[in-house]
Design a protein around this motif. Structure first.
Motif, PDB file in Angstrom:
ATOM      1  N   GLU A 186      17.918  15.379 -11.884  1.00 15.59           N
ATOM      2  CA  GLU A 186      17.074  15.874 -10.788  1.00 15.59           C
ATOM      3  C   GLU A 186      17.428  15.260  -9.430  1.00 15.59           C
ATOM      4  OE1 GLU A 186      15.085  18.409 -11.376  1.00 15.59           O
ATOM      5  OE2 GLU A 186      15.354  18.309 -13.534  1.00 15.59           O
ATOM      6  N   ALA A 187      18.653  14.799  -9.259  1.00 13.20           N
ATOM      7  CA  ALA A 187      19.071  14.201  -7.983  1.00 13.20           C
ATOM      8  C   ALA A 187      18.853  15.177  -6.825  1.00 13.20           C
ATOM      9  CB  ALA A 187      20.534  13.769  -8.045  1.00 13.20           C
ATOM     10  N   ALA A 188      19.075  16.442  -7.044  1.00 13.04           N
ATOM     11  CA  ALA A 188      18.947  17.440  -5.979  1.00 13.04           C
ATOM     12  C   ALA A 188      17.514  17.576  -5.471  1.00 13.04           C
ATOM     13  CB  ALA A 188      19.453  18.792  -6.471  1.00 13.04           C
ATOM     14  N   ARG A 189      16.545  17.155  -6.255  1.00 18.15           N
ATOM     15  CA  ARG A 189      15.134  17.282  -5.873  1.00 18.15           C
ATOM     16  C   ARG A 189      14.595  16.058  -5.129  1.00 18.15           C
ATOM     17  NH1 ARG A 189      11.509  18.880 -10.588  1.00 18.15           N
ATOM     18  NH2 ARG A 189      10.152  19.340  -8.836  1.00 18.15           N
ATOM     19  N   GLN A 190      15.385  15.014  -5.030  1.00 22.78           N
ATOM     20  CA  GLN A 190      14.899  13.756  -4.457  1.00 22.78           C
ATOM     21  C   GLN A 190      14.822  13.814  -2.930  1.00 22.78           C
ATOM     22  OE1 GLN A 190      13.653  11.359  -6.244  1.00 22.78           O
ATOM     23  NE2 GLN A 190      14.226  12.379  -8.145  1.00 22.78           N
ATOM     24  N   PRO A 191      13.719  13.335  -2.345  1.00 21.50           N
ATOM     25  CA  PRO A 191      13.614  13.298  -0.884  1.00 21.50           C
ATOM     26  C   PRO A 191      14.523  12.233  -0.265  1.00 21.50           C
ATOM     27  CG  PRO A 191      11.686  12.276  -1.881  1.00 21.50           C
ATOM     28  CD  PRO A 191      12.496  12.852  -3.006  1.00 21.50           C
ATOM     29  N   ILE A 192      14.768  11.158  -1.012  1.00 25.83           N
ATOM     30  CA  ILE A 192      15.683  10.097  -0.608  1.00 25.83           C
ATOM     31  C   ILE A 192      16.588   9.833  -1.802  1.00 25.83           C
ATOM     32  CG2 ILE A 192      15.914   7.674   0.069  1.00 25.83           C
ATOM     33  CD1 ILE A 192      13.034   7.917   1.249  1.00 25.83           C
ATOM     34  N   LEU A 193      17.877   9.878  -1.559  1.00 23.37           N
ATOM     35  CA  LEU A 193      18.833   9.716  -2.646  1.00 23.37           C
ATOM     36  C   LEU A 193      19.770   8.556  -2.341  1.00 23.37           C
ATOM     37  CD1 LEU A 193      19.461  11.142  -5.330  1.00 23.37           C
ATOM     38  CD2 LEU A 193      21.182  12.464  -4.107  1.00 23.37           C
ATOM     39  N   LEU A 194      19.915   7.652  -3.297  1.00 24.18           N
ATOM     40  CA  LEU A 194      20.805   6.499  -3.184  1.00 24.18           C
ATOM     41  C   LEU A 194      22.106   6.826  -3.896  1.00 24.18           C
ATOM     42  CD1 LEU A 194      18.254   3.667  -4.086  1.00 24.18           C
ATOM     43  CD2 LEU A 194      18.707   4.703  -1.843  1.00 24.18           C
TER      44      LEU A 194
ATOM     45  N   ASP B 126       0.797  -1.223   0.000  1.00 23.95           N
ATOM     46  CA  ASP B 126       0.000   0.000   0.000  1.00 23.95           C
ATOM     47  C   ASP B 126       0.833   1.278   0.000  1.00 23.95           C
ATOM     48  OD1 ASP B 126       1.002  -0.304   2.558  1.00 23.95           O
ATOM     49  OD2 ASP B 126      -0.826   0.382   3.546  1.00 23.95           O
ATOM     50  N   SER B 127       2.134   1.171  -0.176  1.00 23.65           N
ATOM     51  CA  SER B 127       2.966   2.362  -0.091  1.00 23.65           C
ATOM     52  C   SER B 127       4.302   2.150  -0.801  1.00 23.65           C
ATOM     53  CB  SER B 127       3.217   2.698   1.383  1.00 23.65           C
ATOM     54  OG  SER B 127       3.916   3.901   1.507  1.00 23.65           O
ATOM     55  N   PHE B 128       5.014   3.252  -1.008  1.00 22.38           N
ATOM     56  CA  PHE B 128       6.375   3.207  -1.536  1.00 22.38           C
ATOM     57  C   PHE B 128       7.098   4.430  -1.002  1.00 22.38           C
ATOM     58  CE2 PHE B 128       3.938   5.689  -4.548  1.00 22.38           C
ATOM     59  CZ  PHE B 128       4.769   6.769  -4.808  1.00 22.38           C
ATOM     60  N   LEU B 129       8.403   4.426  -1.130  1.00 23.90           N
ATOM     61  CA  LEU B 129       9.214   5.572  -0.734  1.00 23.90           C
ATOM     62  C   LEU B 129       9.802   6.191  -1.992  1.00 23.90           C
ATOM     63  CD1 LEU B 129      10.916   4.068   2.410  1.00 23.90           C
ATOM     64  CD2 LEU B 129       9.568   6.162   2.365  1.00 23.90           C
ATOM     65  N   ALA B 130       9.349   7.396  -2.300  1.00 25.25           N
ATOM     66  CA  ALA B 130       9.868   8.102  -3.470  1.00 25.25           C
ATOM     67  C   ALA B 130      11.360   8.365  -3.260  1.00 25.25           C
ATOM     68  CB  ALA B 130       9.113   9.410  -3.661  1.00 25.25           C
ATOM     69  N   HIS B 131      12.121   8.082  -4.282  1.00 31.95           N
ATOM     70  CA  HIS B 131      13.571   8.218  -4.176  1.00 31.95           C
ATOM     71  C   HIS B 131      14.182   8.275  -5.568  1.00 31.95           C
ATOM     72  CE1 HIS B 131      12.985   3.938  -4.861  1.00 31.95           C
ATOM     73  NE2 HIS B 131      14.229   3.927  -5.334  1.00 31.95           N
ATOM     74  N   GLY B 132      15.470   8.528  -5.606  1.00 31.60           N
ATOM     75  CA  GLY B 132      16.195   8.536  -6.867  1.00 31.60           C
ATOM     76  C   GLY B 132      17.647   8.158  -6.631  1.00 31.60           C
ATOM     77  N   ARG B 133      18.392   8.163  -7.716  1.00 27.02           N
ATOM     78  CA  ARG B 133      19.818   7.842  -7.680  1.00 27.02           C
ATOM     79  C   ARG B 133      20.610   9.112  -7.926  1.00 27.02           C
ATOM     80  NH1 ARG B 133      20.000   1.932  -8.731  1.00 27.02           N
ATOM     81  NH2 ARG B 133      22.250   2.117  -8.660  1.00 27.02           N
ATOM     82  N   ALA B 134      21.758   9.214  -7.290  1.00 23.24           N
ATOM     83  CA  ALA B 134      22.602  10.401  -7.447  1.00 23.24           C
ATOM     84  C   ALA B 134      23.070  10.559  -8.892  1.00 23.24           C
ATOM     85  CB  ALA B 134      23.800  10.329  -6.506  1.00 23.24           C
ATOM     86  N   SER B 135      23.129   9.467  -9.622  1.00 28.04           N
ATOM     87  CA  SER B 135      23.605   9.495 -11.008  1.00 28.04           C
ATOM     88  C   SER B 135      22.522   9.909 -12.004  1.00 28.04           C
ATOM     89  CB  SER B 135      24.149   8.115 -11.383  1.00 28.04           C
ATOM     90  OG  SER B 135      23.127   7.137 -11.220  1.00 28.04           O
TER      91      SER B 135
END
Length: 152
Positions: A70-78, A58-67
């Protein structure tokens, strides 16, 4: 952001990283903080990337990769990098990733597998080095019921 963040060690004994990390990231986001998750291994990041989208039905965690763009806009960055492009307040260190400079973070989490003797030994060395340097440390372990308890 703090000049000298709290550094919390999480000793995994009853749960896996895949079980614990999403909850810690949820609590971080509930505080209104951004998170930077640093791993030394690209495959670990690939696994986490998939896991954070699917860890609950029922859920997910919005995130992105530093590579990625728009990495600077990510709430969680890997990332594998020592940089903090998303201005994260919380830093999560996985496996044997370098802690690096903690200035600018409010809290750092060093998560290690208590079933891995090498990981435990490395965590002890990190703890001693950081303690000798005057860091603000806390040690968390799981109770037999699986709750997190501050042990030091």
């Amino acid at each position: 952001m703090a000049e000298h963040p709290e550094i919390w060690f999480y000793h995994l004994e009853r749960s896996t990283l895949d079980q614990v990390l999403p909850g810690l990231l949820e609590k971080t986001r509930e505080r209104g903080w951004r998170a930077l998750v640093r791993a030394a291994d690209q495959r670990r990041l690939d696994d986490l990337d998939e896991r954070l989208w699917t860890y609950r039905d029922d859920s997910f965690l919005a995130h992105g990769r530093a590579s990625e763009p728009e990495a600077a806009r990510q709430p969680i960055l890997l990332t594998q990098s020592a940089e903090n492009p998303n201005g994260a307040q919380a830093l999560f260190i996985l496996d044997d990733a370098e802690l690096g400079d903690t200035k600018g973070f409010d809290r750092c989490f060093i998560i290690f597998d208590g079933r891995d003797d090498t990981a435990v030994a490395a965590a002890r060395v990190r703890w001693k080095t950081l303690k000798d340097g005057g860091a603000n440390l806390a040690y968390w372990k799981q109770s037999p019921e699986g709750r997190w308890e501050k042990a030091a």
